[in-house]
Design an enzyme around this catalytic site. Sequence first.
Site, short mmCIF file in Angstrom:
data_model
loop_
_atom_site.label_atom_id
_atom_site.label_comp_id
_atom_site.label_asym_id
_atom_site.label_seq_id
_atom_site.Cartn_x
_atom_site.Cartn_y
_atom_site.Cartn_z
N LYS A 71 0.74 -1.22 0.04
CA LYS A 71 -0.18 0.03 0.02
C LYS A 71 0.81 1.26 -0.02
O LYS A 71 0.52 2.04 -0.62
CB LYS A 71 -0.88 -0.22 1.14
N ASP A 107 -9.99 3.11 1.89
CA ASP A 107 -10.12 2.57 3.25
C ASP A 107 -10.67 3.52 4.36
O ASP A 107 -11.62 3.54 5.18
CB ASP A 107 -8.99 2.20 4.10
#
Lengths: 286, 286
Positions: A71, A107
Site C-alpha cells: 500500500k 479505506d
Amino acid sequence: MRSIKTSTQVCAIIGNPVSHSLSPAIHNAAFAALDLDFVYLAFRVEDVGNALAGMRALENFRGMSVTIPHKMEAVRHVDAVEPVDRQIGAINTVINDNGKLLGLGTDGPGALKALSEAQVTISGKNVLILGAGGAARAIAFTLGQQAHPAAIELMDINPDLRNRLAADLTAGTDTLIRSNPLTDHLLAQAMDLSDIVIHCTPVGMHPRTEACLVPAPLFRPGQAVLDIVYTPMETTLLKNAKSRGVQAISGVEMFIYQAALQFERFTGVDAPVEVMRQVVMEHLRP
Amino acid sequence: MRSIKTSTQVCAIIGNPVSHSLSPAIHNAAFAALDLDFVYLAFRVEDVGNALAGMRALENFRGMSVTIPHKMEAVRHVDAVEPVDRQIGAINTVINDNGKLLGLGTDGPGALKALSEAQVTISGKNVLILGAGGAARAIAFTLGQQAHPAAIELMDINPDLRNRLAADLTAGTDTLIRSNPLTDHLLAQAMDLSDIVIHCTPVGMHPRTEACLVPAPLFRPGQAVLDIVYTPMETTLLKNAKSRGVQAISGVEMFIYQAALQFERFTGVDAPVEVMRQVVMEHLRP
C-alpha cells in the site's frame, strides 16, 4: 459468471499473500449482478513497480486493489495520487485511465461510509482512534478533512508512530488533534471524553479473539464504536460495547464499503452493495 | 465458466488489435472442459516490454499468446528463447516459470502437427513454401529442423525477404534449400517438382477470397497442400487443389494445433483438441 470476451476489462488485487482475499468473490459477484463486461483476478506480487508498469501496458487492465505489503510502495509507482492519499502515504486502489495510473485510498472513505450509513454523526463530536498504523492514518485523515469532528484523539503504544501521525494530522487538517500513550489511566480519561471510538489495531483478530483493548466498563451509552477488525465479525470489543448499550459497528461494514467504493471507481456505476455484503457474509459467517 | 479464485492462474493474448481474437473463447472452453483453475483474457498492448515486465511481476500470470504486431519485439523482452525460435526471430507464446519468462513459437509446430495429423509424410519429400514472411519463416525452420524433407523451395515476390530466409535456413538447418522469384513459369516448374505445398501469404484471405496464387491446372494428384489462410476455411487455393484430387488441409487445422500446443505449455496437460476445434468452427462457420 459471465464469459470472457476480447472487450472484457480486467481488475485484480495485488499483494502477498492474496490467497485468503475475498476481493475476487466480491467484485465478480458485483460485476455479474450488473452484467458488466469486467472480470476480477488475484495476483501474488512482490515487485509492485513492475506490476504497475505492466498494468499501464496491458491497456484494458482497468483497476487494481492493492493490499499488504504494497500500500505504501504503490504510491511511488503511479502517475497521480489523490492529495489526501499522498498525505496518508498509502493507497489501496489504482485506476488505469488510458495508460495514466491514478492512486487513491478507499479505506478511510469506507470507514466514513460505514459510520454515516449507521447514522453516526461525526460533525462536532470527539473521536478517539486507537492505533496509529496505516488504517488509523487513512481513517484519521479522511475524518479530519471531510467529517468535521470537534477533535481527534490518538492513542498508541508506539510513541514514534503516534507522534508522527499527530503532527501530520495537525499540519494536514483543520481538526484539533490530541495524542496520548495508550495507558489504562489515559484510556479511561479518553473514553470518558469520546463520542465515537474507532479501533484500528489488530488486537482481537482471529485467532486471538479474546484480546480487547477496551474493558466493558469504560463504554457508556450514547457512544458509537467501529472496530476495523472483522474476523470475527463481532469482536470482544464490540461485545463489550454492546453490553453497555453502545452502538457497535463491525469492521465488515468498512470492508464492504471500501470494496464498493473501489467498484465504483473501476466501473463508474453504483455498487450493488447488498450483493457484495451477501458474498462477504457467506464467507465470514462462523 | 468456472469462477475465479485467488489461486486461479491467468493466461492472455496480447496484441493490437485483439478485438477479433478467438483465443479467449478457445482457451477458456478448453480450461472449462478439463476443469482447470485457469482463465484466459485479452489485453490490447502497445508497450510489449512493460507488458512482459508486468507478467513477470504478476506471479500467477502463467502464459501469454503474442500476436501482431509483437511477435518479433517480444523476443527481446523474455529471459530465454527456444533455439529454433531465436533463429526464426519471433515467438507467439510466453511461459512465466516462477518469474523467468520463456519465449517460444507454436506456429511452425502447429503447421507440422496439422500435416502429420492429416497423415502427410514430410520426410524425404519436396516442400514448396509460398511466401517468406513470419509464418513462412516459422514453418520452414520447423520443417527443416524436425521433419527431414528432401528439399524446401521458397518462392516470394520480395527478393530481400526470400533471400534472407533462404540464407538463414541454409545456415540453420541440414535441409537443401532452393529459392526462386514467384513468376508464372518458375511456379509451374516448382509445382511440378513438389510433393507438399504450403501457402504462407495473405492472398485469398477474406474479403478478397477470389484471389489465389496457384491455378488449378498446376496441381497434380498425390500432392498435399496446406493453406495458412483460414478465413474462409476453404480458400480458392484449397478448392483448386481439391478439384485436381489433391489433399487439401485448411489453415484452421494449423490454427487449432498452434493453440493446442500453447495450451499444453500453459497447463502441462494434453489439450482437448476436439473442444478447441468445435469453438473455432462455431466462430468461423459461414
